[in-house]
Design an enzyme around this catalytic site. Structure first.
Site, PDB file in Angstrom:
ATOM      1  N   TYR A 316       7.621  39.666 -87.169  1.00 23.78           N
ATOM      2  CA  TYR A 316       8.134  39.530 -85.797  1.00 23.78           C
ATOM      3  C   TYR A 316       7.164  40.153 -84.793  1.00 23.78           C
ATOM      4  O   TYR A 316       6.929  39.601 -83.703  1.00 23.78           O
ATOM      5  CB  TYR A 316       9.509  40.200 -85.682  1.00 23.78           C
ATOM      6  CG  TYR A 316      10.148  39.992 -84.328  1.00 23.78           C
ATOM      7  CD1 TYR A 316      10.907  38.859 -84.053  1.00 23.78           C
ATOM      8  CD2 TYR A 316       9.982  40.931 -83.311  1.00 23.78           C
ATOM      9  CE1 TYR A 316      11.481  38.662 -82.808  1.00 23.78           C
ATOM     10  CE2 TYR A 316      10.554  40.753 -82.058  1.00 23.78           C
ATOM     11  CZ  TYR A 316      11.303  39.604 -81.807  1.00 23.78           C
ATOM     12  OH  TYR A 316      11.871  39.411 -80.564  1.00 23.78           O
ATOM     13  N   HIS A 317       6.609  41.282 -85.135  1.00 19.87           N
ATOM     14  CA  HIS A 317       5.734  41.995 -84.199  1.00 19.87           C
ATOM     15  C   HIS A 317       4.266  41.579 -84.326  1.00 19.87           C
ATOM     16  O   HIS A 317       3.408  42.109 -83.607  1.00 19.87           O
ATOM     17  CB  HIS A 317       5.869  43.505 -84.424  1.00 19.87           C
ATOM     18  CG  HIS A 317       7.218  44.033 -84.044  1.00 19.87           C
ATOM     19  ND1 HIS A 317       7.659  44.105 -82.744  1.00 19.87           N
ATOM     20  CD2 HIS A 317       8.243  44.492 -84.817  1.00 19.87           C
ATOM     21  CE1 HIS A 317       8.891  44.614 -82.710  1.00 19.87           C
ATOM     22  NE2 HIS A 317       9.269  44.846 -83.949  1.00 19.87           N
TER      23      HIS A 317
END
Length: 407
Positions: A316-317
């Site tokens: 996600y990051h």
């Protein structure tokens, strides 16, 4: 795991939509309901001059919990032509149902649904339910009715009640009616030995419940069936343990009114928080069994922590990871207005998913969810509590797992 049936709690039910005239009459000084043939089949015919007094619980229900009203009272079932029939040989009956004046009766309006349910030979339930609410649809589904009765009265008798198996979500609806699910004491001694007569952590209790469902395989069995079986098992076991612990507390007595209130509030809060935690615990176990990469409770932006993030927080990051391969799943045992909380989680994910075990959410609510790009995930056994239009859009849990497994 033992599945009960609706017949354990109801022998029959009559349902109709109140017309303007009926609502006005029931709220007026007359307080009488002219009986249809359908209602007579539920209540039976009055013999001789006698009147039947029916001890009843009265409920006014809507999706707004603060608007709900409950009170106790009596109904009177009688034949208005009994005297003429006996004294003058009039070959006609005119059965009527008399309502007392109370808070529930005063609250009803045209369009509300009128439920008259037979609990037993000596106990009845009158529920006035605001139309076009999730509560109305849930009760119709509970009693085996697909659509709102547009005219006249619909009666369901014991044959329907006998075939209606109780699942986790039907137990939830019964609880909304103030009806406690009967406990069986199955596994009680084993739980007392394992947990020392106290409530264990939710993770520990969920694992214990799963271990007693020995014929269920989360890897190979349909995920929807697995989830509902585990939730029902844990619910039954929790109520059994809770009943034992609270009964001991009641037997000890309370030192004050405040002591009693605090004990009651603690029990209610435990029930609410436990249901949501149990659902997350079981979803986590299914994901692990299916070897689906995920993160449980990982941070996305600020303090936001979606329940489940796919394939994980690292991806996600990672600016290089394709956004289209990111997914999230919010988990709420009951939805109500809390579904909007999910919209503020995981900003990078355009279409968010929410799993709930709440049956019969209204069309207006699901339309708003679709407009906000929130995809509802509902276990397969609950799909028939939704309209055909809604069902074409809903995901099952198995369908959602197929999406995240393909990432």
């Amino acid at each position: 795991m033992k599945k009960g049936h609706l017949s354990e709690y109801f022998e029959g039910v009559a349902v109709k939509e109140l017309s303007q005239v009926e609502a006005n009459i029931l709220r007026s000084h007359q307080h009488e309901f002219n009986a249809s043939r359908e209602l007579i089949t539920l209540l039976g015919r009055c013999e001789g001059m006698g009147k039947q007094t029916l001890p009843s619980t009265f409920l006014y229900l809507s999706d707004d919990e603060n608007a709900r009203i409950a009170c106790e009272g009596e109904l009177t079932w009688y034949d208005a032509r009994a005297k003429a029939r006996i004294e003058r040989g009039v070959d006609r009956t005119e059965h009527r149902l008399y309502f007392p004046s109370n808070e529930v009766i005063e609250r009803m309006n045209a369009g509300d649904l009128f439920f008259l349910a037979k609990r037993s030979e000596t106990r009845w339930l009158v529920a006035i339910v605001e139309r076009d609410t999730s509560m109305a649809r849930q009760l119709l589904w509970l009693f085996g009715m697909d659509e709102l009765p547009r005219c006249g009265m619909v009666v369901q008798q014991s044959d329907v009640m006998n075939t209606r198996a109780l699942e986790y979500s039907t137990s939830f609806i019964l609880n909304q009616l103030g009806i406690e699910i009967a406990v069986t004491n199955d596994y009680l001694e084993e739980m007392l030995t394992s947990f020392g007569g106290k409530f264990p952590s939710t993770k520990e209790f969920s694992a214990f419940a799963r271990s007693r469902c020995r014929d269920i395989c989360p890897k190979d069995s349909p995920a929807d069936e697995v989830l509902m079986a585990w939730m029902l098992q844990e619910e039954q076991m929790f109520l059994t343990l809770e009943n034992h612990i609270l009964q001991k507390r009641i037997n000890q007595g309370f030192s004050s009114v405040e002591d009693f209130i605090q004990t009651s509030l603690s029990a209610q809060n435990r029930r609410k928080s436990r249901a949501g935690s149990a659902l997350e615990n079981h979803i986590e176990c299914i994901l692990k069994a299916r070897q689906i990469p995920h993160a449980w409770g990982a941070k996305t932006e600020g303090k936001s922590k979606p329940d489940f993030l796919f394939p994980g927080a690292k991806e996600y990051h990672d600016p290089a990871f394709p956004v289209t391969s990111l997914h999230m799943l919010g988990v709420k045992s009951t939805c109500k207005d809390r579904w909007r909380q999910v919209l503020a989680e995981a900003d990078k994910i355009d279409i968010k998913h929410l799993l709930t075990l709440e049956p019969g959410i209204t069309q207006d609510q699901t339309d708003e969810m679709r407009a906000k790009k929130l995809q509802l995930v509902i276990p397969a056994s609950l799909h028939d509590s939704y309209t055909h239009t809604q069902q074409s859009w809903l995901f099952t849990l198995e369908e959602f797992l197929a999406v995240v497994h393909a990432v």
